[in-house]
Design a protein around this motif. Structure first.
Motif, PDB file in Angstrom:
ATOM      1  N   GLU A 154      38.714  30.854 -30.163  1.00  0.00           N
ATOM      2  CA  GLU A 154      38.081  30.342 -28.924  1.00  0.00           C
ATOM      3  C   GLU A 154      38.661  28.976 -28.564  1.00  0.00           C
ATOM      4  OE1 GLU A 154      36.554  30.964 -31.755  1.00  0.00           O
ATOM      5  OE2 GLU A 154      34.698  32.101 -31.504  1.00  0.00           O
ATOM      6  N   LEU A 155      39.188  28.299 -29.574  1.00  0.00           N
ATOM      7  CA  LEU A 155      39.600  26.911 -29.422  1.00  0.00           C
ATOM      8  C   LEU A 155      41.093  26.843 -29.075  1.00  0.00           C
ATOM      9  CD1 LEU A 155      37.663  24.566 -29.864  1.00  0.00           C
ATOM     10  CD2 LEU A 155      38.441  24.408 -32.210  1.00  0.00           C
ATOM     11  N   ARG A 156      41.435  27.074 -27.814  1.00  0.00           N
ATOM     12  CA  ARG A 156      42.840  27.033 -27.424  1.00  0.00           C
ATOM     13  C   ARG A 156      42.976  26.417 -26.046  1.00  0.00           C
ATOM     14  NH1 ARG A 156      42.909  28.324 -31.990  1.00  0.00           N
ATOM     15  NH2 ARG A 156      44.103  29.942 -33.044  1.00  0.00           N
ATOM     16  N   PRO A 157      44.039  25.695 -25.741  1.00  0.00           N
ATOM     17  CA  PRO A 157      45.082  25.352 -26.694  1.00  0.00           C
ATOM     18  C   PRO A 157      44.637  24.237 -27.637  1.00  0.00           C
ATOM     19  CG  PRO A 157      45.506  24.300 -24.578  1.00  0.00           C
ATOM     20  CD  PRO A 157      44.287  25.146 -24.400  1.00  0.00           C
ATOM     21  N   ILE A 158      45.259  24.207 -28.821  1.00  0.00           N
ATOM     22  CA  ILE A 158      45.097  23.063 -29.708  1.00  0.00           C
ATOM     23  C   ILE A 158      46.286  22.141 -29.429  1.00  0.00           C
ATOM     24  CG2 ILE A 158      45.080  22.282 -32.102  1.00  0.00           C
ATOM     25  CD1 ILE A 158      43.889  25.057 -32.840  1.00  0.00           C
ATOM     26  N   LYS A 159      45.978  20.932 -28.994  1.00  0.00           N
ATOM     27  CA  LYS A 159      47.073  19.998 -28.724  1.00  0.00           C
ATOM     28  C   LYS A 159      47.126  18.962 -29.841  1.00  0.00           C
ATOM     29  CE  LYS A 159      46.836  20.579 -23.760  1.00  0.00           C
ATOM     30  NZ  LYS A 159      46.309  20.019 -22.505  1.00  0.00           N
ATOM     31  N   VAL A 160      48.321  18.664 -30.279  1.00  0.00           N
ATOM     32  CA  VAL A 160      48.525  17.630 -31.301  1.00  0.00           C
ATOM     33  C   VAL A 160      49.217  16.460 -30.609  1.00  0.00           C
ATOM     34  CG1 VAL A 160      49.821  17.062 -33.389  1.00  0.00           C
ATOM     35  CG2 VAL A 160      48.596  19.242 -33.231  1.00  0.00           C
ATOM     36  N   ASN A 161      48.566  15.309 -30.597  1.00  0.00           N
ATOM     37  CA  ASN A 161      49.081  14.159 -29.854  1.00  0.00           C
ATOM     38  C   ASN A 161      49.644  13.100 -30.778  1.00  0.00           C
ATOM     39  OD1 ASN A 161      48.306  15.182 -27.368  1.00  0.00           O
ATOM     40  ND2 ASN A 161      46.272  14.267 -27.481  1.00  0.00           N
ATOM     41  N   CYS A 162      50.868  12.700 -30.501  1.00  0.00           N
ATOM     42  CA  CYS A 162      51.516  11.657 -31.296  1.00  0.00           C
ATOM     43  C   CYS A 162      51.830  10.463 -30.399  1.00  0.00           C
ATOM     44  CB  CYS A 162      52.816  12.238 -31.881  1.00  0.00           C
ATOM     45  SG  CYS A 162      53.915  10.986 -32.542  1.00  0.00           S
ATOM     46  N   VAL A 163      51.349   9.295 -30.761  1.00  0.00           N
ATOM     47  CA  VAL A 163      51.698   8.082 -30.019  1.00  0.00           C
ATOM     48  C   VAL A 163      53.109   7.661 -30.448  1.00  0.00           C
ATOM     49  CG1 VAL A 163      51.141   5.644 -29.637  1.00  0.00           C
ATOM     50  CG2 VAL A 163      49.309   7.338 -29.745  1.00  0.00           C
ATOM     51  N   LEU A 176      57.709  17.029 -36.136  1.00  0.00           N
ATOM     52  CA  LEU A 176      56.683  17.424 -35.163  1.00  0.00           C
ATOM     53  C   LEU A 176      57.193  18.543 -34.262  1.00  0.00           C
ATOM     54  CD1 LEU A 176      55.208  13.892 -34.437  1.00  0.00           C
ATOM     55  CD2 LEU A 176      53.914  15.853 -35.304  1.00  0.00           C
ATOM     56  N   ALA A 177      58.489  18.497 -33.936  1.00  0.00           N
ATOM     57  CA  ALA A 177      59.061  19.592 -33.129  1.00  0.00           C
ATOM     58  C   ALA A 177      58.995  20.896 -33.929  1.00  0.00           C
ATOM     59  CB  ALA A 177      60.496  19.267 -32.738  1.00  0.00           C
ATOM     60  N   ALA A 178      59.269  20.801 -35.230  1.00  0.00           N
ATOM     61  CA  ALA A 178      59.195  22.003 -36.080  1.00  0.00           C
ATOM     62  C   ALA A 178      57.766  22.521 -36.143  1.00  0.00           C
ATOM     63  CB  ALA A 178      59.717  21.675 -37.482  1.00  0.00           C
ATOM     64  N   LEU A 179      56.801  21.602 -36.157  1.00  0.00           N
ATOM     65  CA  LEU A 179      55.385  22.001 -36.178  1.00  0.00           C
ATOM     66  C   LEU A 179      55.042  22.804 -34.913  1.00  0.00           C
ATOM     67  CD1 LEU A 179      52.715  21.383 -37.926  1.00  0.00           C
ATOM     68  CD2 LEU A 179      52.201  19.700 -36.143  1.00  0.00           C
ATOM     69  N   ALA A 180      55.567  22.342 -33.791  1.00  0.00           N
ATOM     70  CA  ALA A 180      55.299  23.045 -32.523  1.00  0.00           C
ATOM     71  C   ALA A 180      55.877  24.457 -32.543  1.00  0.00           C
ATOM     72  CB  ALA A 180      55.890  22.253 -31.356  1.00  0.00           C
ATOM     73  N   ARG A 181      56.961  24.636 -33.290  1.00  0.00           N
ATOM     74  CA  ARG A 181      57.586  25.969 -33.352  1.00  0.00           C
ATOM     75  C   ARG A 181      56.863  26.876 -34.346  1.00  0.00           C
ATOM     76  NH1 ARG A 181      61.896  26.865 -30.629  1.00  0.00           N
ATOM     77  NH2 ARG A 181      63.365  27.981 -31.935  1.00  0.00           N
ATOM     78  N   ARG A 182      56.322  26.251 -35.378  1.00  0.00           N
ATOM     79  CA  ARG A 182      55.735  27.022 -36.477  1.00  0.00           C
ATOM     80  C   ARG A 182      54.281  27.392 -36.217  1.00  0.00           C
ATOM     81  NH1 ARG A 182      56.474  23.111 -40.184  1.00  0.00           N
ATOM     82  NH2 ARG A 182      54.307  22.663 -40.649  1.00  0.00           N
ATOM     83  N   LYS A 183      53.581  26.541 -35.469  1.00  0.00           N
ATOM     84  CA  LYS A 183      52.130  26.655 -35.328  1.00  0.00           C
ATOM     85  C   LYS A 183      51.739  26.841 -33.861  1.00  0.00           C
ATOM     86  CE  LYS A 183      50.250  25.706 -39.404  1.00  0.00           C
ATOM     87  NZ  LYS A 183      49.252  26.636 -39.975  1.00  0.00           N
ATOM     88  N   PRO A 184      50.521  27.351 -33.627  1.00  0.00           N
ATOM     89  CA  PRO A 184      50.098  27.493 -32.226  1.00  0.00           C
ATOM     90  C   PRO A 184      49.590  26.179 -31.657  1.00  0.00           C
ATOM     91  CG  PRO A 184      48.377  28.296 -33.670  1.00  0.00           C
ATOM     92  CD  PRO A 184      49.497  27.845 -34.562  1.00  0.00           C
ATOM     93  N   TYR A 185      50.337  25.097 -31.911  1.00  0.00           N
ATOM     94  CA  TYR A 185      49.925  23.793 -31.420  1.00  0.00           C
ATOM     95  C   TYR A 185      50.902  23.343 -30.341  1.00  0.00           C
ATOM     96  CZ  TYR A 185      47.962  23.660 -36.221  1.00  0.00           C
ATOM     97  OH  TYR A 185      47.335  23.952 -37.398  1.00  0.00           O
ATOM     98  N   VAL A 186      50.350  22.773 -29.256  1.00  0.00           N
ATOM     99  CA  VAL A 186      51.200  22.107 -28.273  1.00  0.00           C
ATOM    100  C   VAL A 186      51.364  20.670 -28.771  1.00  0.00           C
ATOM    101  CG1 VAL A 186      51.412  21.367 -25.882  1.00  0.00           C
ATOM    102  CG2 VAL A 186      50.253  23.543 -26.422  1.00  0.00           C
ATOM    103  N   VAL A 187      52.572  20.307 -29.145  1.00  0.00           N
ATOM    104  CA  VAL A 187      52.791  18.959 -29.677  1.00  0.00           C
ATOM    105  C   VAL A 187      53.200  18.039 -28.525  1.00  0.00           C
ATOM    106  CG1 VAL A 187      54.217  17.549 -31.211  1.00  0.00           C
ATOM    107  CG2 VAL A 187      53.379  19.786 -31.979  1.00  0.00           C
ATOM    108  N   ARG A 188      52.442  16.945 -28.385  1.00  0.00           N
ATOM    109  CA  ARG A 188      52.695  16.057 -27.244  1.00  0.00           C
ATOM    110  C   ARG A 188      52.976  14.635 -27.722  1.00  0.00           C
ATOM    111  NH1 ARG A 188      48.438  16.750 -22.721  1.00  0.00           N
ATOM    112  NH2 ARG A 188      47.309  15.296 -24.044  1.00  0.00           N
ATOM    113  N   PHE A 189      53.933  14.025 -27.094  1.00  0.00           N
ATOM    114  CA  PHE A 189      54.284  12.644 -27.416  1.00  0.00           C
ATOM    115  C   PHE A 189      53.773  11.743 -26.295  1.00  0.00           C
ATOM    116  CE2 PHE A 189      57.325  15.368 -29.550  1.00  0.00           C
ATOM    117  CZ  PHE A 189      57.345  14.837 -30.835  1.00  0.00           C
ATOM    118  N   ILE A 190      53.056  10.697 -26.676  1.00  0.00           N
ATOM    119  CA  ILE A 190      52.425   9.808 -25.699  1.00  0.00           C
ATOM    120  C   ILE A 190      52.997   8.403 -25.849  1.00  0.00           C
ATOM    121  CG2 ILE A 190      50.208   8.817 -24.946  1.00  0.00           C
ATOM    122  CD1 ILE A 190      48.879  11.334 -26.088  1.00  0.00           C
ATOM    123  N   GLU A 191      53.528   7.877 -24.780  1.00  0.00           N
ATOM    124  CA  GLU A 191      54.087   6.524 -24.862  1.00  0.00           C
ATOM    125  C   GLU A 191      52.989   5.510 -25.176  1.00  0.00           C
ATOM    126  OE1 GLU A 191      57.766   7.277 -21.716  1.00  0.00           O
ATOM    127  OE2 GLU A 191      56.070   6.044 -21.095  1.00  0.00           O
TER     128      GLU A 191
END
Ligand code: SAM
Length: 330
Positions: A154-163, A176-191
């Motif tokens: 039920e909990l989708r998308p799961i976003k992973v945020n990296c400052v 972190l890019a590999a994590l995005a490929r391996r897992k159902p996580y949207v990996v986001r980089f935040i300035e």
């Protein structure tokens, strides 16, 4: 009720509600090692006050609610608030931003209460570097929290945020890019933004989205840009072969103020119309002095009419916000 529109014609659709100013991490770009002076308990809005406020906002067309903090999961009985908000008419999208450290226990109860979307902050996948940045040795606990979240479809998308911080995050990018490929996580980089309580932020510490994208493309080839809704804070990208999604939130190098549809409410009931506001609008008093919902709506409209055109991080004479990120609710 009429839609909530600011003086520049932007309709407000999204509110971020801070449920506590306390946090169990001490991220270097956010909070001093010794913590901050916390709000008194009676200053913090009750669940009933938050639900009433969200109800009024929803009647003005605000349909997206994100709970944040401080660390929202340290607020006792948070699932009770989620259940209250999930029942508010007009709330279409109810989400939470967390550091994930208490998620292994709370993901289930939160989903049961009606949570449907989750952002987990994660700046490093290396134990030592994680502890260096957050000042807490808690990487395994956060990864356990993510695993638990993943068990709930039920909990989708799961976003992973990296400052993203220059001189630190470059080393994390491949992992972190590999994590995005391996897992159902949207990996986001935040300035990284000038919102740290220590006031140590410098423009040359910002690792931009473009710089990170270039690092990823060296290894994975050109990324493919994906469509977003106009008010989105992130630019979305996929890998050329389709597996995995990345996001770049670039408030410093590519400000998105012109499409901003957000307001924020601090844990002590102050409405902020921009992360970088110097001015807040008191909603705690009308919530507590017997004012009607119409009075409350009028106070919100007045504040929104004064929403800032844009942040001025890149302009000479930029003046920092009146509070730091954990006190505002990121
Ligand atoms: N504790 C929760 C968490 O860690 O997600 C919610 C609150 S935290 C203030 C929300 C987000 O703001 C986190 O992703 C955090 O990394 C980010 N943040 C804090 N200080 C920041 C800064 N100076 N620039 C950019 N993002 C920042």
């Amino acid at each position: 009720m009429d839609a909530l529109v600011d003086s520049w014609g932007r309709e407000i659709k999204s509110v971020r509600v801070s449920v506590t100013d306390k946090c169990n991490f001490r991220c270097t770009y956010c909070m001093p090692a010794e913590g901050l002076e916390w709000l008194r308990r009676d200053e913090v809005l009750s669940f009933e006050e938050i639900a009433r406020l969200v109800g009024v906002l929803a009647r003005m067309g605000v349909d997206e609610v994100r709970l944040t903090g401080g660390e929202p999961l340290v607020r006792r009985d948070l699932p009770t608030l989620v259940a209250l908000l999930a029942q508010v008419d007009g709330v279409r999208d109810l989400s939470l931003t967390t550091n994930g450290v208490l998620l292994d226990r709370l993901a289930g109860p939160l989903v049961e209460a009606g949570l449907r979307r989750l952002n987990v902050s994660l700046d490093s996948l290396d134990h030592v570097r994680f502890a260096e940045l957050t000042r807490r040795d808690a990487l395994d606990q956060v990864l356990r929290g993510l695993e638990e979240a993943e068990r709930h479809p039920e909990l989708r998308p799961i976003k992973v945020n990296c400052v993203a911080i220059k001189g630190f995050t470059e080393e994390e990018v491949p992992r972190l890019a590999a994590l995005a490929r391996r897992k159902p996580y949207v990996v986001r980089f935040i300035e990284c933004m000038p919102l740290d309580a220590d006031e140590g932020w410098r423009a040359d510490q910002v690792l931009t989205g473009a710089e990170i994208r270039a690092l990823i493309e060296v290894e994975h080839g050109p990324l493919v840009e994906l469509p977003t809704k106009p008010s989105s804070t992130a630019r979305r990208f996929g890998f050329a072969d389709g597996g995995g999604e990345l996001g770049f939130v670039n408030p410093v190098s590519e400000p998105f103020c012109s499409t901003c549809d957000r307001i924020r409410v601090t844990a002590d009931g102050q409405l902020r119309t921009c992360l970088f506001s110097r001015r807040e609008w008191d909603l705690k008093t009308p919530l507590r002095d017997g004012s009607s919902d119409d009075d409350l709506a009028a106070a919100i409209r007045w504040a929104v009419a004064h929403k800032e055109l844009k942040h001025r991080i890149n302009e000479p004479g930029f003046v920092r916000a009146s509070r730091s990120m954990s006190q505002i609710g990121g």
